[in-house]
Design an enzyme around this catalytic site. Structure first.
Site, mmCIF file in Angstrom:
data_model
loop_
_atom_site.group_PDB
_atom_site.id
_atom_site.type_symbol
_atom_site.label_atom_id
_atom_site.label_comp_id
_atom_site.label_asym_id
_atom_site.label_seq_id
_atom_site.Cartn_x
_atom_site.Cartn_y
_atom_site.Cartn_z
ATOM 1 N N SER A 148 16.755 29.163 13.608
ATOM 2 C CA SER A 148 17.327 29.382 14.934
ATOM 3 C C SER A 148 18.350 30.519 14.894
ATOM 4 C CB SER A 148 17.926 28.076 15.460
ATOM 5 O OG SER A 148 18.214 28.167 16.841
ATOM 6 N N GLU A 243 7.897 25.209 21.505
ATOM 7 C CA GLU A 243 9.300 25.599 21.700
ATOM 8 C C GLU A 243 9.448 26.827 22.592
ATOM 9 O OE1 GLU A 243 11.580 27.526 18.571
ATOM 10 O OE2 GLU A 243 9.956 27.064 17.165
ATOM 11 N N HIS A 273 11.291 23.037 18.186
ATOM 12 C CA HIS A 273 12.191 24.029 17.609
ATOM 13 C C HIS A 273 12.639 23.586 16.214
ATOM 14 C CE1 HIS A 273 15.084 27.237 17.564
ATOM 15 N NE2 HIS A 273 16.128 26.446 17.581
#
Length: 303
Positions: A148, A243, A273
Site C-alpha cells: 500500500s 481492490e 487490498h
C-alpha cells in the site's frame, strides 16, 4: 472463487470501514489503534526471530528466518496510508516473505503523517537503505518491498536513490501499492462495490495528511505515476482484483515496461487490498509470496 482463508481479512476490513463511517470525526490516535488489528489475519511464521535495531536513526525491526542469508536484505516499508500501521502490524507479513526468500527483512518504523508529512517517510527509507550499505550490505543484495503506502515507498525510495546517484537495489517488490495521490484511477470507481476498506474518502483524508497543506499530489516522489521509471531495477508487483487501487499497480507496471524496466504484475481475482496479509491462512496469499520469492531469489544471487 476466493478461498475461505481469505475471509478474515475482508471481515476485518469491513469492520474498520463500518467503524470509521460511524465516527467520521475519528481522531488519528483512535484510527491508529484501530489499524493495530492488521496483524490478525496473518499466521505467525515459524522459524523466524525478531530483533529491534536503530537503522541510522530510524527505528526498525529485523525479521530473521532460520538459515537466512545474513548478507541479503528485504527493506520493508509498511502500509497504512502513511498515517497508520507499524512494525507490529506488519512483522508477520514481512517474516513470511523473508522466510520464502531466504533473507532477512528490515521493517522500518518510519515517521508518520500528519505529524511528519512528505517527504519525512521517504527520507527515513533512504536513510535506512544507506545505513544498510554502511553495514557492508551490497546494493545488489537488497530488495525494497512494502504494501500500500509502503509499496509506494518501495518504489519512490529507489526513484530518490537513482535521482541522487546512489547505487540501486537488486529489485522492487510492491504489494497493492498506493501511488495515485490525485484519486483518478478507474478502479477507484469500478471496484468500489467489492473493496471492503479503501474508498475515495479514506484516500482523500490520508493523502491530505501525507502531503500536508502545501504538498504537491503530482510530485514524482509522492506519486510515482508522475515519475520516469527509466533505469529502475526489475520489479514484481501484485494487487487484488477486488481492490480500488488495482489500477495503481497496473498503470505503473505499464509505464515501467514502456521505459524498458523488467516488470512483472500479478492481479489475483477476488482478492482484497494487500491480500498477502492472509499469509499462512489463504492459498492465494501463500502462492503470491512463493511466486515473488522464486522471482527475486536469482536476482539476489540466491539459488
Amino acid at each position: 472463487m476466493a478461498s475461505t482463508g481469505s475471509d478474515e481479512l475482508r471481515t476485518i476490513y469491513q469492520s474498520w470501514a463500518d467503524r470509521m463511517a460511524a465516527a467520521p470525526d475519528m481522531d488519528v490516535a483512535t484510527l491508529r489503534d484501530l489499524f493495530e488489528e492488521w496483524h490478525r489475519p496473518t499466521a505467525e511464521p515459524t522459524g523466524v526471530t525478531y530483533e529491534e535495531v536503530d537503522a541510522g536513526g530510524v527505528p526498525a525491526l529485523w525479521c530473521i528466518p532460520l538459515e537466512a542469508a545474513a548478507d541479503r536484505v528485504l527493506l520493508f516499508t509498511h502500509g497504512g496510508g502513511f498515517v497508520v500501521g507499524s512494525i507490529a502490524t506488519h512483522r508477520k507479513l514481512a517474516g513470511h516473505l523473508a522466510k520464502a526468500v531466504g533473507a532477512r527483512a528490515l521493517v522500518l518504523d518510519y515517521r508518520l503523517a500528519p505529524e511528519h508529512p512528505f517527504p519525512a517517510q521517504l527520507e527515513d527509507a533512504v536513510t535506512a537503505y544507506r545505513w544498510l550499505l554502511g553495514q557492508g550490505i551490497e546494493p545488489g543484495h537488497i530488495v525494497t518491498t512494502g504494501d500500500s503506502a509502503g509499496g509506494n515507498l518501495a518504489i519512490s525510495t529507489v526513484l530518490k536513490l537513482r535521482d541522487d546517484g546512489d547505487p540501486l537495489p537488486a529489485a522492487i517488490l510492491p504489494m497493492s501499492p498506493w501511488l495515485d495521490m490525485e484519486h483518478l484511477g478507474k478502479t477507484l470507481e469500478s471496484n468500489a462495490h467489492t473493496d471492503a476498506l479503501v474508498s475515495r474518502p479514506i484516500l482523500e483524508g490520508m493523502a491530505g495528511m501525507f502531503l500536508g497543506e502545501s504538498g504537491d499530489p503530482t510530485h514524482p516522489h509522492a506519486n510515482p505515476l508522475y515519475a520516469d521509471p527509466t533505469g529502475l531495477p526489475p520489479m514484481y508487483a501484485c494487487a487484488g482484483g477486488h481492490e480500488t487501487l488495482q489500477d495503481n499497480a497496473e498503470r505503473f507496471h505499464e509505464k515501467a515496461r514502456t521505459a524498458g524496466v523488467d516488470a512483472t504484475l500479478e492481479i489475483v481475482p477476488e482478492m482484497q487490498h494487500v491480500y498477502t496479509f492472509s499469509a499462512g491462512r489463504a492459498p492465494e496469499a501463500d502462492a503470491t509470496i512463493a511466486a515473488m520469492a522464486a522471482w527475486v531469489r536469482p536476482r539476489l544471487g540466491l539459488s
